[in-house]
Design an enzyme around this catalytic site. Structure first.
Site, mmCIF file in Angstrom:
data_model
loop_
_atom_site.group_PDB
_atom_site.id
_atom_site.type_symbol
_atom_site.label_atom_id
_atom_site.label_comp_id
_atom_site.label_asym_id
_atom_site.label_seq_id
_atom_site.Cartn_x
_atom_site.Cartn_y
_atom_site.Cartn_z
ATOM 1 N N GLY A 1 0.899 -1.143 0.136
ATOM 2 C CA GLY A 1 0.015 0.044 -0.014
ATOM 3 C C GLY A 1 0.705 1.253 0.156
ATOM 4 N N HIS A 2 0.384 2.108 -0.598
ATOM 5 C CA HIS A 2 1.171 3.561 -0.735
ATOM 6 C C HIS A 2 0.179 4.519 -0.048
ATOM 7 C CE1 HIS A 2 3.338 2.517 -4.685
ATOM 8 N NE2 HIS A 2 3.826 1.812 -3.459
ATOM 9 N N LYS B 1 11.262 10.397 5.736
ATOM 10 C CA LYS B 1 11.074 10.059 7.431
ATOM 11 C C LYS B 1 12.342 10.352 7.977
ATOM 12 C CE LYS B 1 7.427 6.875 7.684
ATOM 13 N NZ LYS B 1 7.054 5.708 8.455
ATOM 14 N N SER B 2 13.147 11.595 7.657
ATOM 15 C CA SER B 2 14.204 11.958 8.257
ATOM 16 C C SER B 2 13.744 12.735 9.713
ATOM 17 C CB SER B 2 14.827 13.347 7.485
ATOM 18 O OG SER B 2 15.083 12.809 6.129
ATOM 19 N N ALA C 1 0.610 -0.445 5.812
ATOM 20 C CA ALA C 1 -0.646 0.518 5.183
ATOM 21 C C ALA C 1 -1.829 -0.473 4.883
ATOM 22 C CB ALA C 1 -0.341 1.324 4.090
ATOM 23 N N ARG D 1 6.318 -3.390 11.338
ATOM 24 C CA ARG D 1 7.500 -3.498 10.506
ATOM 25 C C ARG D 1 8.728 -3.680 11.380
ATOM 26 N NH1 ARG D 1 5.401 1.702 7.264
ATOM 27 N NH2 ARG D 1 3.998 0.734 5.884
ATOM 28 N N VAL E 1 10.423 15.619 5.798
ATOM 29 C CA VAL E 1 10.387 15.664 7.125
ATOM 30 C C VAL E 1 9.202 15.630 7.619
ATOM 31 C CG1 VAL E 1 12.623 17.392 6.924
ATOM 32 C CG2 VAL E 1 10.006 18.199 6.594
#
Length: 424
Positions: free
Chosen positions: A43-44, A332-333, A300, A306, A413
């Site tokens: 999933g996206h 995801k920084s 998702a 995960r 971010v």
């Protein structure tokens, strides 16, 4: 003759890198968005204007009006799941039948494919791959063994073809000792999905895409899963059943390799994996749990936890090489905002020997060799420009670019489409 170009966007890790958001951000630069492989097992997730959407089979360019979206021949499609996904999007005001075309050559996931998926996993016992049970593997198996059912078949004597395929699958299930099932309700919904599919423009997508290119227009190819799940180059046998790498865009859409322009490789600032299989940098401690919680690292589609770990530069260098990546996109920084120390795996050690090359087997005896870097310990979610980055984060980016020999052009971010920074 001058033709348009195809840019390819794909994940460089074990999937879940955030491809959907990036496709949505890049879509305004393209005329066509095309999905080239995979099925509804991935999933996206996209977030904008206060809403969250999860796409499974439909390309992530569907939210931008005036764009053509194509489900290519390399995709496997479940009519019932596609129908549910599409109707949900239509409720939010997106006219899918005007924006989406589907390849005649895409293979159909049948209800009995899901039963076979479960039967094969049960037979493997403790060696199970950890599939999502969506029937992806058995559908691709039928495709490769030349016994598959395709979208184009729905227009020609379909009921007879379906019953023949179903009977063959039931014989296989019987041989596997898997006989306690009832697909009556699922099959009814599946057939409703077939009728729903007929509303869409079902095309020879390879001709559509190449005509678009001859007209000088541009195409963005969207992959599912990630490079390390590629059936040839991933951590076999704990992989998906299709080619998730850049070459898969050519076979999954019918385009020549000379048409490929930019190859965008997406990675997280750390690393995750879903399901079974080796994961050299996996963290089993509080740090791994912290990454999972801060990053909301749950599937998702499946909701599965995960597995989390530090970034793996050995695997990333390998992924960049086999994909021909020209630009990196780091997602995801902000998840690392609160860490005082960041680690990056720069090599593997096995039997006392270090290597920077990704080996044939990463399941046994692999020890990650880490470099430690200072964390930035600042909230980056409100940052809108590159010059606002903390020095330690700039240093982290420079370190990664030097190790990977590829520029990081986009940094995310936060989950919203606005929390995306294009670097100069």
């Amino acid at each position: 003759m001058e033709t348009g170009k195809v840019d390819v966007l794909l994940g460089l890790q074990w999937g879940d890198e955030g491809k959907g958001k990036v496709v949505d951000v890049l879509t305004p630069n393209y005329d066509v968005i095309a999905r080239f492989q995979g099925g509804p097992n991935a999933g996206h997730t996209l977030e904008f204007e206060g809403e969250k959407y999860v796409l499974r089979s439909i390309p992530s360019g569907i939210f931008q009006g005036g764009k053509t979206n194509i489900i290519g021949n390399g995709v496997v499609l479940a009519p019932d799941l596609f129908m549910a996904e599409a109707k949900e999007l239509e409720k939010s005001g997106h006219p899918l039948t005007k924006r989406l075309k589907i390849s005649k050559k895409a293979h159909l996931i049948m209800p009995t494919h899901r039963l076979l998926d479960a039967a094969y996993e049960a037979r493997k016992g403790k060696n199970k791959v950890g599939t999502t049970g969506k029937g992806i593997g058995p559908t691709y198996t039928d495709k490769i063994s030349r016994t598959g059912l395709r979208v184009g078949d729905i227009f020609d004597n379909f009921e007879q073809k379906y019953q023949q395929h179903k009977a063959r699958h039931e014989e296989m299930l019987k041989d596997l000792g898997y006989t306690d099932y009832d697909i009556t309700d699922v099959e009814k919904t599946w057939m409703e999905g077939i009728e729903y599919l007929r509303q869409f423009e079902i095309v020879d997508s390879e001709h559509v895409i190449n005509k678009v290119l001859r007209d000088g227009k541009t195409v963005l190819c969207e992959g599912a899963q990630g490079t390390m799940l590629d059936v040839d180059f991933g951590s076999y046998p704990f992989v998906t059943s299709s080619n998730t790498i850049c070459a898969g865009a050519c076979s999954g859409l019918g385009i020549g390799p000379n048409k490929v322009g930019e190859v965008y490789g997406i990675m997280k600032a750390y690393c995750t994996r879903v399901g079974a299989g080796p994961f050299p940098t996996e963290l089993f401690d509080e740090t791994g749990s912290r990454l999972r919680d801060i990053g909301h690292e749950y599937g998702a589609v499946t909701g599965r936890e995960r597995r989390c770990g530090w970034i793996d530069l050995v695997a990333l260098r390998y992924a960049i090489m086999i994909n021909g990546v020209t630009q990196l996109i780091m997602m995801k920084s902000d998840v690392l905002d609160g860490f005082d120390t960041i680690k990056a795996c720069v090599a593997y050690r096995k039997d006392g020997v270090e290597t920077r090359d990704f080996p044939f087997d990463i399941e046994h005896g692999i020890e990650p060799v880490y470099t430690e870097l200072p964390g930035w310990e600042k909230d980056m979610t409100k940052i809108t420009r590159e010059d606002q980055f903390p020095k330690e984060f700039k240093d982290y980016i420079e370190f990664l670019e030097a190790e990977l020999e590829t520029p990081i052009k986009i940094v995310s971010v936060g989950p919203d489409r606005e929390q995306t920074i294009v670097r100069n």
